[in-house]
Design a protein around this motif. Structure first.
Motif, mmCIF file in Angstrom:
data_model
loop_
_atom_site.group_PDB
_atom_site.id
_atom_site.type_symbol
_atom_site.label_atom_id
_atom_site.label_comp_id
_atom_site.label_asym_id
_atom_site.label_seq_id
_atom_site.Cartn_x
_atom_site.Cartn_y
_atom_site.Cartn_z
ATOM 1 N N ARG A 4 97.035 36.584 33.799
ATOM 2 C CA ARG A 4 96.118 35.527 34.232
ATOM 3 C C ARG A 4 94.960 36.131 35.012
ATOM 4 O O ARG A 4 95.146 37.054 35.814
ATOM 5 C CB ARG A 4 96.844 34.512 35.116
ATOM 6 C CG ARG A 4 97.831 33.642 34.380
ATOM 7 C CD ARG A 4 98.246 32.464 35.254
ATOM 8 N NE ARG A 4 98.840 32.902 36.513
ATOM 9 C CZ ARG A 4 99.046 32.104 37.567
ATOM 10 N NH1 ARG A 4 98.657 30.835 37.510
ATOM 11 N NH2 ARG A 4 99.613 32.556 38.650
ATOM 12 N N LYS A 18 88.717 22.780 47.836
ATOM 13 C CA LYS A 18 89.951 22.195 47.278
ATOM 14 C C LYS A 18 89.772 21.808 45.815
ATOM 15 O O LYS A 18 90.635 22.118 44.974
ATOM 16 C CB LYS A 18 90.374 20.981 48.101
ATOM 17 C CG LYS A 18 91.592 20.256 47.514
ATOM 18 C CD LYS A 18 92.106 19.183 48.428
ATOM 19 C CE LYS A 18 93.222 18.356 47.810
ATOM 20 N NZ LYS A 18 94.130 19.044 46.918
ATOM 21 N N ASP A 22 91.863 23.663 42.973
ATOM 22 C CA ASP A 22 92.849 22.890 42.205
ATOM 23 C C ASP A 22 92.523 22.906 40.713
ATOM 24 O O ASP A 22 93.416 23.035 39.863
ATOM 25 C CB ASP A 22 92.904 21.447 42.711
ATOM 26 C CG ASP A 22 93.540 21.323 44.085
ATOM 27 O OD1 ASP A 22 94.124 22.327 44.562
ATOM 28 O OD2 ASP A 22 93.451 20.236 44.683
ATOM 29 N N TYR A 23 91.238 22.770 40.385
ATOM 30 C CA TYR A 23 90.830 22.741 38.976
ATOM 31 C C TYR A 23 91.128 24.071 38.292
ATOM 32 O O TYR A 23 91.692 24.100 37.183
ATOM 33 C CB TYR A 23 89.344 22.421 38.876
ATOM 34 C CG TYR A 23 88.803 22.479 37.465
ATOM 35 C CD1 TYR A 23 89.013 21.436 36.575
ATOM 36 C CD2 TYR A 23 88.103 23.592 37.014
ATOM 37 C CE1 TYR A 23 88.531 21.486 35.267
ATOM 38 C CE2 TYR A 23 87.614 23.659 35.723
ATOM 39 C CZ TYR A 23 87.826 22.605 34.851
ATOM 40 O OH TYR A 23 87.351 22.680 33.566
ATOM 41 N N ARG A 25 93.276 26.392 39.159
ATOM 42 C CA ARG A 25 94.730 26.594 39.027
ATOM 43 C C ARG A 25 95.269 25.800 37.838
ATOM 44 O O ARG A 25 96.126 26.280 37.097
ATOM 45 C CB ARG A 25 95.439 26.175 40.317
ATOM 46 C CG ARG A 25 95.197 27.122 41.486
ATOM 47 C CD ARG A 25 96.055 26.760 42.689
ATOM 48 N NE ARG A 25 95.756 27.608 43.824
ATOM 49 C CZ ARG A 25 94.863 27.290 44.778
ATOM 50 N NH1 ARG A 25 94.230 26.133 44.727
ATOM 51 N NH2 ARG A 25 94.621 28.124 45.768
ATOM 52 N N ALA A 26 94.752 24.588 37.664
ATOM 53 C CA ALA A 26 95.185 23.767 36.531
ATOM 54 C C ALA A 26 94.758 24.380 35.201
ATOM 55 O O ALA A 26 95.378 24.111 34.164
ATOM 56 C CB ALA A 26 94.610 22.353 36.663
ATOM 57 N N GLN A 27 93.711 25.223 35.239
ATOM 58 C CA GLN A 27 93.239 25.925 34.043
ATOM 59 C C GLN A 27 93.896 27.299 33.891
ATOM 60 O O GLN A 27 93.452 28.134 33.111
ATOM 61 C CB GLN A 27 91.717 26.078 34.101
ATOM 62 C CG GLN A 27 90.957 24.762 34.144
ATOM 63 C CD GLN A 27 91.194 23.916 32.914
ATOM 64 O OE1 GLN A 27 91.172 24.417 31.792
ATOM 65 N NE2 GLN A 27 91.435 22.617 33.119
ATOM 66 N N ASP A 28 94.960 27.536 34.686
ATOM 67 C CA ASP A 28 95.796 28.732 34.575
ATOM 68 C C ASP A 28 95.149 29.984 35.154
ATOM 69 O O ASP A 28 95.455 31.105 34.751
ATOM 70 C CB ASP A 28 96.193 28.997 33.119
ATOM 71 C CG ASP A 28 97.485 29.820 33.045
ATOM 72 O OD1 ASP A 28 98.340 29.658 33.933
ATOM 73 O OD2 ASP A 28 97.621 30.645 32.119
ATOM 74 N N GLU A 30 94.751 32.407 38.553
ATOM 75 C CA GLU A 30 95.374 32.707 39.835
ATOM 76 C C GLU A 30 94.267 32.682 40.883
ATOM 77 O O GLU A 30 93.278 33.415 40.767
ATOM 78 C CB GLU A 30 96.028 34.090 39.780
ATOM 79 C CG GLU A 30 96.747 34.485 41.046
ATOM 80 C CD GLU A 30 97.375 35.864 40.921
ATOM 81 O OE1 GLU A 30 97.396 36.587 41.937
ATOM 82 O OE2 GLU A 30 97.826 36.220 39.815
ATOM 83 N N ARG A 110 83.583 22.244 34.496
ATOM 84 C CA ARG A 110 83.729 22.874 33.186
ATOM 85 C C ARG A 110 82.706 23.987 32.996
ATOM 86 O O ARG A 110 83.012 25.023 32.418
ATOM 87 C CB ARG A 110 83.603 21.840 32.068
ATOM 88 C CG ARG A 110 83.690 22.450 30.688
ATOM 89 C CD ARG A 110 83.911 21.416 29.611
ATOM 90 N NE ARG A 110 83.745 21.990 28.278
ATOM 91 C CZ ARG A 110 84.608 22.800 27.692
ATOM 92 N NH1 ARG A 110 85.716 23.142 28.324
ATOM 93 N NH2 ARG A 110 84.380 23.275 26.491
ATOM 94 N N LYS A 113 83.962 26.993 34.834
ATOM 95 C CA LYS A 113 85.033 27.643 34.088
ATOM 96 C C LYS A 113 84.482 28.453 32.917
ATOM 97 O O LYS A 113 84.922 29.585 32.664
ATOM 98 C CB LYS A 113 86.032 26.607 33.568
ATOM 99 C CG LYS A 113 87.146 27.232 32.719
ATOM 100 C CD LYS A 113 88.059 26.188 32.126
ATOM 101 C CE LYS A 113 89.151 26.838 31.280
ATOM 102 N NZ LYS A 113 88.634 27.560 30.098
#
Length: 233
Positions: A4, A18, A22-23, A25-28, A30, A110, A113
Motif C-alpha cells: 500500500r 480528518k 479518512d478518505y 484510508r478508505a481508498q486503501d 496507509e 477524487r 487521489k
C-alpha cells in the motif's frame, strides 16, 4: 501483492485533516498525519512516505520551511502542496519552494487521489528504458532515476527528473507547455505556469548561466527545446 502507498498529511485545519485522512484510508492508503510544522518535521525525520501532502500555512514551522527540510533529506520525495492562497503568483511561489504539485483549497478529494495515484505510479512503475544511456554532457540511469552532468550527479525532485527525462528523450524538438503537462504531469489541461516554474528550477541546476540557457531554450510563444550540444544555433 503491491505494498500500500504511504501518505503523510501535514495540515492544521482539523476538518481538512480528518476528511482527507479518512478518505485516503478508505481508498486503501496507509496514512500518517499531524497538525503543525514542528510535529511534521519530527515525523518526517523518522519516516518518509511515498507522497507528502503539505499545507502551506502551518503553525510552528511553515509549509515552505518544511518543504525545504524534506528536500534536503529526500530530493525526489513527491510533495503536493495545499494552499488557501488562490492567486497564480502564490501558487507559483509554492512550486518554486520545491513542491511537485499543488491544489488550491477547496479541492475535490477524487482529484487529490488521482494526483497521488499518478505520483505513486510514476515512482513505482517500470521505466521505458532501464538501460543507462548518454546524451551529450548528460548520463541517464532510468532504473535508478539518476542523471549526471559531466560526471556530477544532479539533485532533482520527482517532477524535475521526469521533466528532464522527457526533454532528453526528445532532443532538438520544440515541445509546447501543453505537451509537457500531458506527458510529465498527466494532465489534459492545467496552468502553463506550472511548467514555467519547473523549467526555471531545472535551468538553475544544469545551466552555468540560467538566465542565458545553452541547453534548455525557450521558443517564444510556443514552448521549450532541449539542445544536446548546448551550442547557440
Amino acid at each position: 501483492m503491491q505494498q500500500r502507498a504511504r501518505v503523510t498529511i501535514v495540515e492544521d485545519d482539523p476538518t481538512v485533516l480528518k476528511v482527507v485522512g479518512d478518505y485516503l484510508r478508505a481508498q486503501d492508503f496507509e496514512v500518517q498525519q499531524c497538525a503543525d510544522g514542528i510535529a511534521g518535521r519530527e515525523l518526517l525525520s523518522k519516516d518518509l512516505p511515498d507522497v507528502l501532502i503539505l499545507d502551506r500555512m502551518l503553525p510552528g514551522l511553515s509549509g515552505d520551511e518544511l518543504c525545504g527540510f524534506v528536500r534536503q533529506r529526500a530530493p525526489q520525495l513527491p510533495i503536493i502542496m495545499l494552499t488557501a492562497l488562490g492567486s497564480v503568483d502564490e501558487r507559483i511561489d509554492g512550486l518554486e519552494r520545491g513542491a511537485d504539485d499543488y491544489l488550491p483549497k477547496p479541492f475535490a478529494l477524487r482529484e487529490l487521489k488521482l494526483r497521488i495515484d499518478a505520483l505513486v505510479r510514476r515512482a513505482r512503475g517500470p521505466q521505458p528504458t532501464a538501460t543507462p544511456f548518454s546524451l551529450g554532457a548528460f548520463t541517464i540511469d532510468p532504473a535508478r532515476r539518476i542523471i549526471w552532468q559531466e560526471g556530477r550527479q544532479i539533485e532533482l525532485t520527482t517532477r524535475e527528473y521526469e521533466l528532464f527525462l522527457f526533454l532528453l528523450r526528445n532532443p532538438d524538438r520544440v515541445l509546447t507547455r501543453e505537451d509537457i503537462l500531458r506527458e510529465v504531469w498527466g494532465w489534459s489541461f492545467g496552468e502553463a505556469s506550472t511548467v514555467t516554474v519547473h523549467v526555471r528550477r531545472l535551468r538553475e541546476k544544469i545551466e552555468a548561466e540560467p538566465h542565458f540557457p545553452r541547453y534548455l531554450r525557450t521558443e517564444w510563444g510556443v514552448g521549450y527545446r532541449f539542445t544536446v550540444d548546448g551550442n547557440t544555433p
